[in-house]
Motif scaffolding. Structure first.
Motif, PDB file in Angstrom:
ATOM      1  N   MET A  13      36.472  35.027  27.848  1.00 50.20           N
ATOM      2  CA  MET A  13      37.168  34.906  29.132  1.00 50.20           C
ATOM      3  C   MET A  13      37.333  36.265  29.785  1.00 50.20           C
ATOM      4  O   MET A  13      37.089  36.419  30.976  1.00 50.20           O
ATOM      5  CB  MET A  13      38.545  34.281  28.924  1.00 50.20           C
ATOM      6  CG  MET A  13      38.524  32.889  28.331  1.00 50.20           C
ATOM      7  SD  MET A  13      40.181  32.297  27.982  1.00 50.20           S
ATOM      8  CE  MET A  13      40.854  32.184  29.626  1.00 50.20           C
ATOM      9  N   ALA A  14      37.793  37.227  28.982  1.00 51.40           N
ATOM     10  CA  ALA A  14      38.090  38.536  29.565  1.00 51.40           C
ATOM     11  C   ALA A  14      38.176  39.585  28.477  1.00 51.40           C
ATOM     12  O   ALA A  14      38.410  39.280  27.304  1.00 51.40           O
ATOM     13  CB  ALA A  14      39.404  38.481  30.342  1.00 51.40           C
ATOM     14  N   THR A  15      37.993  40.809  28.912  1.00 53.15           N
ATOM     15  CA  THR A  15      38.096  41.972  28.038  1.00 53.15           C
ATOM     16  C   THR A  15      39.190  42.879  28.597  1.00 53.15           C
ATOM     17  O   THR A  15      39.221  43.130  29.812  1.00 53.15           O
ATOM     18  CB  THR A  15      36.769  42.747  28.023  1.00 53.15           C
ATOM     19  OG1 THR A  15      35.729  41.871  27.584  1.00 53.15           O
ATOM     20  CG2 THR A  15      36.855  43.950  27.102  1.00 53.15           C
ATOM     21  N   SER A  16      40.074  43.332  27.742  1.00 54.75           N
ATOM     22  CA  SER A  16      41.149  44.191  28.237  1.00 54.75           C
ATOM     23  C   SER A  16      41.247  45.470  27.435  1.00 54.75           C
ATOM     24  O   SER A  16      41.120  45.457  26.211  1.00 54.75           O
ATOM     25  CB  SER A  16      42.490  43.451  28.221  1.00 54.75           C
ATOM     26  OG  SER A  16      42.994  43.316  26.917  1.00 54.75           O
ATOM     27  N   ASN A  17      41.446  46.550  28.137  1.00 50.49           N
ATOM     28  CA  ASN A  17      41.684  47.845  27.527  1.00 50.49           C
ATOM     29  C   ASN A  17      43.114  48.269  27.824  1.00 50.49           C
ATOM     30  O   ASN A  17      43.633  48.013  28.899  1.00 50.49           O
ATOM     31  CB  ASN A  17      40.711  48.884  28.081  1.00 50.49           C
ATOM     32  CG  ASN A  17      39.292  48.593  27.661  1.00 50.49           C
ATOM     33  OD1 ASN A  17      38.937  48.691  26.501  1.00 50.49           O
ATOM     34  ND2 ASN A  17      38.470  48.202  28.616  1.00 50.49           N
ATOM     35  N   GLU A  18      43.719  48.914  26.859  1.00 53.70           N
ATOM     36  CA  GLU A  18      45.115  49.300  26.983  1.00 53.70           C
ATOM     37  C   GLU A  18      45.341  50.135  28.232  1.00 53.70           C
ATOM     38  O   GLU A  18      44.620  51.110  28.461  1.00 53.70           O
ATOM     39  CB  GLU A  18      45.549  50.058  25.729  1.00 53.70           C
ATOM     40  CG  GLU A  18      47.026  50.431  25.704  1.00 53.70           C
ATOM     41  CD  GLU A  18      47.276  51.847  26.176  1.00 53.70           C
ATOM     42  OE1 GLU A  18      46.331  52.650  26.178  1.00 53.70           O
ATOM     43  OE2 GLU A  18      48.416  52.144  26.544  1.00 53.70           O
ATOM     44  N   GLY A  19      46.314  49.717  29.034  1.00 52.03           N
ATOM     45  CA  GLY A  19      46.692  50.469  30.205  1.00 52.03           C
ATOM     46  C   GLY A  19      45.843  50.255  31.428  1.00 52.03           C
ATOM     47  O   GLY A  19      46.089  50.885  32.465  1.00 52.03           O
ATOM     48  N   GLU A  46      35.255  37.485  32.908  1.00 54.12           N
ATOM     49  CA  GLU A  46      33.902  36.949  32.961  1.00 54.12           C
ATOM     50  C   GLU A  46      33.749  36.069  34.211  1.00 54.12           C
ATOM     51  O   GLU A  46      34.739  35.559  34.756  1.00 54.12           O
ATOM     52  CB  GLU A  46      33.612  36.133  31.706  1.00 54.12           C
ATOM     53  CG  GLU A  46      33.592  36.973  30.442  1.00 54.12           C
ATOM     54  CD  GLU A  46      32.523  38.034  30.453  1.00 54.12           C
ATOM     55  OE1 GLU A  46      31.323  37.667  30.554  1.00 54.12           O
ATOM     56  OE2 GLU A  46      32.868  39.233  30.359  1.00 54.12           O
ATOM     57  N   GLN A  47      32.529  35.937  34.603  1.00 56.05           N
ATOM     58  CA  GLN A  47      32.244  35.129  35.785  1.00 56.05           C
ATOM     59  C   GLN A  47      32.753  33.711  35.582  1.00 56.05           C
ATOM     60  O   GLN A  47      32.531  33.100  34.534  1.00 56.05           O
ATOM     61  CB  GLN A  47      30.733  35.116  36.026  1.00 56.05           C
ATOM     62  CG  GLN A  47      30.339  34.550  37.377  1.00 56.05           C
ATOM     63  CD  GLN A  47      28.858  34.732  37.649  1.00 56.05           C
ATOM     64  OE1 GLN A  47      28.087  35.118  36.772  1.00 56.05           O
ATOM     65  NE2 GLN A  47      28.437  34.466  38.872  1.00 56.05           N
ATOM     66  N   GLY A  48      33.428  33.208  36.595  1.00 57.56           N
ATOM     67  CA  GLY A  48      33.941  31.842  36.551  1.00 57.56           C
ATOM     68  C   GLY A  48      35.341  31.728  35.985  1.00 57.56           C
ATOM     69  O   GLY A  48      35.923  30.640  36.017  1.00 57.56           O
ATOM     70  N   VAL A  49      35.899  32.804  35.484  1.00 59.35           N
ATOM     71  CA  VAL A  49      37.264  32.780  34.955  1.00 59.35           C
ATOM     72  C   VAL A  49      38.217  33.306  36.042  1.00 59.35           C
ATOM     73  O   VAL A  49      38.043  34.411  36.544  1.00 59.35           O
ATOM     74  CB  VAL A  49      37.389  33.644  33.682  1.00 59.35           C
ATOM     75  CG1 VAL A  49      38.820  33.627  33.179  1.00 59.35           C
ATOM     76  CG2 VAL A  49      36.429  33.135  32.615  1.00 59.35           C
TER      77      VAL A  49
END
Lengths: 114, 111
Positions: free
Chosen positions: A47-53, A59-62
């Motif tokens: 769905m998604a990638t997250s980096n601190e801060g 992702e496409q479509g989310v």
């Protein structure tokens, strides 16, 4: 080994409410955390990638306004499903990665929206 | 693009049988390859991995060898147990933030 926890493990909510899922890396600092969704008997969908801060990369479509991700620290990321509907019912799995190493997965959160 | 194809299940074996779950991949460059296992109602657990060609990952009696010439990473175990019943996912990671999973193969081991 690297341990990742998720809370809650299971949640049932009414349609229209918001649900927050926490993902924690217990014994290491995760530079990056990932959120996946898994439908019954299917593979994982990133769905998604997250980096601190920083803001999450979706992702496409989310829908980013539907699935709010906050990565406030190196050990905690949260996914909030806003205004949940029955079609949001699914198994949500997070993973955490330390530097350039392997992804370690949480045990998953099963969401049921009535 | 990067992708993983693994054999369709379900696979049903008797205890102590030999297991092979095929996995092939398409990727540019030199991805790292993984096998994850998912037990009922749980998240994924890393089973084994290999980061370069000809590497063999092994764990709990499972093995997989990174074959660049055939772009494969087949999972094998010489003698399965009932407790090995789970869904197995082959995956590749080509730039650390782009993990691709196969569709998963459900294994059932009967006593």
């Amino acid at each position: 080994g690297a341990v990742v926890s998720q809370h809650p493990s299971r949640v049932i909510c009414k349609s229209g409410t918001s649900v927050k899922i926490e993902c924690r890396s217990l014994d290491f600092q995760a530079t990056t955390m990932f959120w996946y969704r898994q439908f019954p008997k299917q593979s994982l969908m990133l769905m998604a990638t997250s980096n601190e801060g920083s803001k999450a990369t979706y992702e496409q479509g989310v829908e980013k306004d539907k699935f709010l991700i906050n990565h406030a620290s190196l050990t905690l990321s949260t996914l909030t499903v806003t205004s949940a509907h029955p079609e949001d019912s699914s198994f949500y799995i997070c993973s955490a990665m330390r530097l350039q190493e392997t992804q370690y997965f949480g045990p998953g959160t099963r969401l049921l929206v009535l | 693009g990067n992708s993983v194809t693994q054999m369709e299940g379900p696979v049903t074996l008797s205890e102590e049988a030999f297991l092979t779950i095929n996995c092939t991949y398409t990727a540019t460059g030199y991805p790292s390859l993984f096998w994850y296992v998912q037990y009922p109602g749980e998240g994924l657990q890393l089973l084994l991995k290999a980061t370069k060609a000809d590497d063999k990952g092994s764990n709990k009696g499972f093995e997989a060898t990174y074959r660049k010439e055939t772009t494969s990473f087949h999972l094998e175990k010489g003698s399965v147990q009932v407790s090995d019943s789970a869904v197995y996912f082959c995956a590749l990671n080509n730039n650390n933030n782009d993990m691709r999973f196969g569709a998963g193969t459900r294994l059932t081991v009967k006593p």
